[in-house]
Design a protein around this motif. Structure first.
Motif, PDB file in Angstrom:
ATOM      1  N   GLU A 166       0.849  -1.186   0.000  1.00  0.00           N
ATOM      2  CA  GLU A 166       0.000   0.000   0.000  1.00  0.00           C
ATOM      3  C   GLU A 166       0.885   1.237   0.000  1.00  0.00           C
ATOM      4  OE1 GLU A 166      -0.936   0.280   4.771  1.00  0.00           O
ATOM      5  OE2 GLU A 166      -2.318  -0.815   3.481  1.00  0.00           O
ATOM      6  N   GLY A 167       0.309   2.291  -0.516  1.00  0.00           N
ATOM      7  CA  GLY A 167       1.067   3.533  -0.641  1.00  0.00           C
ATOM      8  C   GLY A 167       1.828   3.592  -1.959  1.00  0.00           C
ATOM      9  N   ALA A 168       2.164   4.789  -2.371  1.00  0.00           N
ATOM     10  CA  ALA A 168       2.952   4.971  -3.590  1.00  0.00           C
ATOM     11  C   ALA A 168       4.361   4.417  -3.382  1.00  0.00           C
ATOM     12  CB  ALA A 168       3.011   6.452  -3.956  1.00  0.00           C
ATOM     13  N   VAL A 169       5.014   4.084  -4.484  1.00  0.00           N
ATOM     14  CA  VAL A 169       6.371   3.531  -4.434  1.00  0.00           C
ATOM     15  C   VAL A 169       7.315   4.458  -5.185  1.00  0.00           C
ATOM     16  CG1 VAL A 169       7.837   1.595  -5.113  1.00  0.00           C
ATOM     17  CG2 VAL A 169       5.528   1.163  -4.264  1.00  0.00           C
ATOM     18  N   PHE A 170       8.421   4.803  -4.545  1.00  0.00           N
ATOM     19  CA  PHE A 170       9.458   5.629  -5.166  1.00  0.00           C
ATOM     20  C   PHE A 170      10.636   4.749  -5.560  1.00  0.00           C
ATOM     21  CE2 PHE A 170       6.935   8.695  -2.923  1.00  0.00           C
ATOM     22  CZ  PHE A 170       6.992   9.826  -3.719  1.00  0.00           C
ATOM     23  N   TRP A 171      11.096   4.961  -6.780  1.00  0.00           N
ATOM     24  CA  TRP A 171      12.139   4.110  -7.349  1.00  0.00           C
ATOM     25  C   TRP A 171      13.417   4.914  -7.594  1.00  0.00           C
ATOM     26  CZ3 TRP A 171      10.671  -0.998  -8.156  1.00  0.00           C
ATOM     27  CH2 TRP A 171       9.296  -1.247  -8.119  1.00  0.00           C
ATOM     28  N   PRO A 172      14.569   4.316  -7.341  1.00  0.00           N
ATOM     29  CA  PRO A 172      15.840   4.998  -7.615  1.00  0.00           C
ATOM     30  C   PRO A 172      16.171   4.962  -9.104  1.00  0.00           C
ATOM     31  CG  PRO A 172      16.272   2.812  -6.760  1.00  0.00           C
ATOM     32  CD  PRO A 172      14.768   3.016  -6.689  1.00  0.00           C
ATOM     33  N   TYR A 173      17.249   5.615  -9.467  1.00  0.00           N
ATOM     34  CA  TYR A 173      17.639   5.706 -10.857  1.00  0.00           C
ATOM     35  C   TYR A 173      17.896   4.321 -11.461  1.00  0.00           C
ATOM     36  CZ  TYR A 173      18.309  10.479  -9.345  1.00  0.00           C
ATOM     37  OH  TYR A 173      18.120  11.710  -8.799  1.00  0.00           O
ATOM     38  N   SER A 174      17.479   4.158 -12.726  1.00  0.00           N
ATOM     39  CA  SER A 174      17.731   2.950 -13.515  1.00  0.00           C
ATOM     40  C   SER A 174      17.034   1.711 -12.974  1.00  0.00           C
ATOM     41  CB  SER A 174      19.251   2.676 -13.625  1.00  0.00           C
ATOM     42  OG  SER A 174      19.889   3.736 -14.261  1.00  0.00           O
ATOM     43  N   TRP A 175      15.924   1.886 -12.224  1.00  0.00           N
ATOM     44  CA  TRP A 175      15.218   0.719 -11.709  1.00  0.00           C
ATOM     45  C   TRP A 175      14.631  -0.129 -12.832  1.00  0.00           C
ATOM     46  CZ3 TRP A 175       9.816  -0.314 -11.940  1.00  0.00           C
ATOM     47  CH2 TRP A 175       9.037   0.706 -12.526  1.00  0.00           C
ATOM     48  N   ARG A 176      14.325   0.482 -13.967  1.00  0.00           N
ATOM     49  CA  ARG A 176      13.729  -0.277 -15.066  1.00  0.00           C
ATOM     50  C   ARG A 176      14.703  -1.311 -15.625  1.00  0.00           C
ATOM     51  NH1 ARG A 176       9.686   3.577 -18.541  1.00  0.00           N
ATOM     52  NH2 ARG A 176       9.190   5.112 -16.927  1.00  0.00           N
ATOM     53  N   SER A 177      15.997  -1.021 -15.525  1.00  0.00           N
ATOM     54  CA  SER A 177      16.997  -1.962 -16.036  1.00  0.00           C
ATOM     55  C   SER A 177      17.043  -3.241 -15.214  1.00  0.00           C
ATOM     56  CB  SER A 177      18.380  -1.303 -16.047  1.00  0.00           C
ATOM     57  OG  SER A 177      18.813  -1.026 -14.724  1.00  0.00           O
ATOM     58  N   LYS A 178      16.414  -3.235 -14.028  1.00  0.00           N
ATOM     59  CA  LYS A 178      16.411  -4.405 -13.160  1.00  0.00           C
ATOM     60  C   LYS A 178      15.204  -5.304 -13.408  1.00  0.00           C
ATOM     61  CE  LYS A 178      18.704  -1.636  -9.567  1.00  0.00           C
ATOM     62  NZ  LYS A 178      20.047  -2.179  -9.797  1.00  0.00           N
ATOM     63  N   LEU A 179      14.273  -4.857 -14.254  1.00  0.00           N
ATOM     64  CA  LEU A 179      13.084  -5.656 -14.532  1.00  0.00           C
ATOM     65  C   LEU A 179      13.417  -6.814 -15.471  1.00  0.00           C
ATOM     66  CD1 LEU A 179      10.489  -2.789 -15.144  1.00  0.00           C
ATOM     67  CD2 LEU A 179      10.943  -4.037 -13.018  1.00  0.00           C
ATOM     68  N   CYS A 180      12.803  -7.956 -15.200  1.00  0.00           N
ATOM     69  CA  CYS A 180      13.015  -9.131 -16.042  1.00  0.00           C
ATOM     70  C   CYS A 180      12.354  -8.927 -17.403  1.00  0.00           C
ATOM     71  CB  CYS A 180      12.433 -10.375 -15.367  1.00  0.00           C
ATOM     72  SG  CYS A 180      12.643 -11.895 -16.318  1.00  0.00           S
ATOM     73  N   THR A 181      13.007  -9.423 -18.454  1.00  0.00           N
ATOM     74  CA  THR A 181      12.456  -9.296 -19.802  1.00  0.00           C
ATOM     75  C   THR A 181      12.353 -10.665 -20.477  1.00  0.00           C
ATOM     76  OG1 THR A 181      14.677  -8.809 -20.653  1.00  0.00           O
ATOM     77  CG2 THR A 181      13.250  -6.929 -20.152  1.00  0.00           C
ATOM     78  N   CYS A 182      12.118 -11.709 -19.681  1.00  0.00           N
ATOM     79  CA  CYS A 182      11.877 -13.018 -20.275  1.00  0.00           C
ATOM     80  C   CYS A 182      10.512 -13.004 -20.960  1.00  0.00           C
ATOM     81  CB  CYS A 182      11.956 -14.120 -19.214  1.00  0.00           C
ATOM     82  SG  CYS A 182      10.557 -14.127 -18.055  1.00  0.00           S
ATOM     83  N   ILE A 183      10.215 -14.017 -21.726  1.00  0.00           N
ATOM     84  CA  ILE A 183       8.968 -14.055 -22.492  1.00  0.00           C
ATOM     85  C   ILE A 183       7.746 -13.954 -21.584  1.00  0.00           C
ATOM     86  CG2 ILE A 183       7.548 -15.429 -24.051  1.00  0.00           C
ATOM     87  CD1 ILE A 183      10.055 -14.250 -25.316  1.00  0.00           C
ATOM     88  N   SER A 184       7.761 -14.689 -20.468  1.00  0.00           N
ATOM     89  CA  SER A 184       6.606 -14.663 -19.565  1.00  0.00           C
ATOM     90  C   SER A 184       6.379 -13.278 -18.986  1.00  0.00           C
ATOM     91  CB  SER A 184       6.809 -15.674 -18.433  1.00  0.00           C
ATOM     92  OG  SER A 184       6.855 -16.986 -18.935  1.00  0.00           O
ATOM     93  N   CYS A 185       7.465 -12.612 -18.604  1.00  0.00           N
ATOM     94  CA  CYS A 185       7.340 -11.274 -18.021  1.00  0.00           C
ATOM     95  C   CYS A 185       6.888 -10.253 -19.062  1.00  0.00           C
ATOM     96  CB  CYS A 185       8.662 -10.864 -17.388  1.00  0.00           C
ATOM     97  SG  CYS A 185       9.003 -11.690 -15.810  1.00  0.00           S
ATOM     98  N   LYS A 186       7.375 -10.393 -20.272  1.00  0.00           N
ATOM     99  CA  LYS A 186       6.939  -9.480 -21.330  1.00  0.00           C
ATOM    100  C   LYS A 186       5.432  -9.580 -21.535  1.00  0.00           C
ATOM    101  CE  LYS A 186      11.218  -9.146 -24.025  1.00  0.00           C
ATOM    102  NZ  LYS A 186      11.882  -9.452 -25.318  1.00  0.00           N
ATOM    103  N   ARG A 187       4.924 -10.809 -21.478  1.00  0.00           N
ATOM    104  CA  ARG A 187       3.472 -10.996 -21.608  1.00  0.00           C
ATOM    105  C   ARG A 187       2.731 -10.332 -20.448  1.00  0.00           C
ATOM    106  NH1 ARG A 187       3.839 -17.428 -23.130  1.00  0.00           N
ATOM    107  NH2 ARG A 187       4.437 -17.163 -25.332  1.00  0.00           N
ATOM    108  N   ALA A 188       3.333 -10.413 -19.260  1.00  0.00           N
ATOM    109  CA  ALA A 188       2.704  -9.790 -18.082  1.00  0.00           C
ATOM    110  C   ALA A 188       2.658  -8.276 -18.222  1.00  0.00           C
ATOM    111  CB  ALA A 188       3.467 -10.179 -16.822  1.00  0.00           C
ATOM    112  N   TYR A 189       3.724  -7.653 -18.766  1.00  0.00           N
ATOM    113  CA  TYR A 189       3.737  -6.203 -18.974  1.00  0.00           C
ATOM    114  C   TYR A 189       2.637  -5.796 -19.949  1.00  0.00           C
ATOM    115  CZ  TYR A 189       8.420  -6.548 -16.927  1.00  0.00           C
ATOM    116  OH  TYR A 189       9.473  -6.810 -16.097  1.00  0.00           O
TER     117      TYR A 189
END
Length: 403
Positions: free
Chosen positions: A283-306
């Motif tokens: 709960e509550g908003a989430v603040f992310w540090p720099y380059s957090w997107r580079s830590k996201l998984c990009t496997c096929i299953s995760c891409k489908r989830a996005y």
């Protein structure tokens, strides 16, 4: 006394130059002369709404920077900051008989455009205007990078700690629309300071089926009567914070991270994180540090989830505001007004501007107060005129000195 004033002016100029550039950075990445309609759904651009032409809340519309300057000069126009994948509406079916002066022939509707209550001048979960004359609280507003709505800091469901050090915020509603982000938040986001004392327990969302979810939920999954292992969880939380806690960085350092591509792995990084069992209150908003997107998984299953959660842009490093600003500074559509004002001058001329900065500051504040009194936002064109007037002052002083 004059010497002290001069030193103060110099200090003010040097201290606020970066701040002035930041205020204009939202405009520099957009073309102020040519309607963006011909470029289709632009990845990110400055967007405005005209309350004079499209006052109907049932028919929201947005216009590009060029149309705000050329087609809606003198109208009740307010700035919406930037929007992703947006196509200029100026002069289409939502504007009645009004025609765009730059590209008169347009489709009746841009069906892929996404609108929210910002286009009607309302923001946050409180659905209030900005500026809000009835709000006595001096509260900053922060934009969610997913829904792109703006929120009062007091309505985010968490306590802010030095938000200027953070790059991106995701509101609670958007976190729940893409619930797999809670796993990443437990490992990479800024530790929460939540206002409520009893966080609501929610099941972990996986990109695979429920069986995989049960196998990978980890030791921290518990029922309502069980208590977490305090020492173990705190240790994991502290280790995660030490790995990802942001610190103040230069603009070059921040934008330099944008060129690093996501690391594609055969294994699912999300599953690996879930196995570790580290959790945070959902709960509550989430603040992310720099380059957090580079830590996201990009496997096929995760891409489908996005895609299913309608957030595929999170895999795109160039979607960020920093990337937008960097493009504007690297390949500007026009010369940056602040750079045009100072970088073309000699040292003597630069000092002349610095010495007169208090006079300029007073003039700009006067303009802002006039617009605020009328309930209007200072447009990009007004900003440009201010800088043009500065250049005129400089020319007159230079000419007078040569006579």
């Amino acid at each position: 006394m004059e010497s002290n004033n001069t030193d103060s002016d110099v200090e003010y100029f040097l201290a606020n130059r970066e701040e002035l550039e930041g205020a204009l950075s939202v405009l520099i990445g957009s073309d102020g002369n040519n309607c963006s309609y011909s470029r289709g759904y632009v990845k990110r651009q400055a967007v405005f709404a005209c309350n004079t032409c499209t006052p109907n809340a049932e028919e929201p519309a947005g216009v590009c920077l060029a149309c705000a300057n050329n087609c809606h000069d003198g109208h009740d126009v307010f700035e919406l900051y930037t929007k992703r994948n947006f196509r200029c509406d100026c002069g289409n079916g939502k504007f009645g008989e009004f025609q765009c002066q730059l590209i008169p022939s347009k489709d009746e509707e841009n069906v892929k455009n996404l609108y929210n209550h910002n286009f009607n001048g309302c923001y946050c979960t409180c659905d209030r205007p900005y500026p809000d004359t009835d709000d006595q609280v001096n509260d900053e507003m922060i934009q969610c990078v997913i829904c792109e709505d703006w929120f009062h800091s007091r309505h985010l469901g968490c306590t802010l700690t030095e938000p200027e050090e953070l790059e991106e915020m995701v509101c609670e509603a958007c976190m729940n629309k893409a619930p797999f982000l809670w796993t990443y938040a437990a490992h990479f986001a800024v530790p929460p300071v939540v206002n409520t004392s009893q966080p609501e327990e929610q099941g972990e969302v996986d990109v695979e089926d429920s069986k995989d979810k049960e196998e990978t939920s980890g030791p921290s999954h518990r029922n309502g009567n069980e208590e977490p292992s305090t020492s173990t969880e705190q240790k994991k939380q502290e280790e995660a914070v030490n790995r990802s806690s942001p610190c103040k960085r230069t603009h070059e350092e921040m934008t330099g991270d944008l060129v690093k591509p996501n690391k594609v792995s055969v294994e699912c990084r999300l599953k690996e994180l879930q196995v570790q069992g580290l959790e945070r209150p959902k709960e509550g908003a989430v603040f992310w540090p720099y380059s957090w997107r580079s830590k996201l998984c990009t496997c096929i299953s995760c891409k489908r989830a996005y895609v299913a959660a309608q957030v595929p842009f999170l895999m795109d490093q160039s979607d960020t505001i920093l990337a937008y600003e960097k493009r504007g500074f690297d390949e500007p559509f026009g010369l940056h007004p602040l750079m045009a004002l100072t970088d073309s001058m000699s040292c003597t001329q630069q000092l002349e501007v610095i010495y007169g900065v208090n006079e300029v500051k007073t003039a700009i504040l006067s303009v802002v107060e006039q617009y605020a009194a009328k309930g209007k936002t200072v447009s990009a064109e007004v900003v440009r005129r201010c800088f043009d007037e500065l250049q005129d002052i400089k020319r007159r002083r230079t000419n007078a000195g040569n006579q």
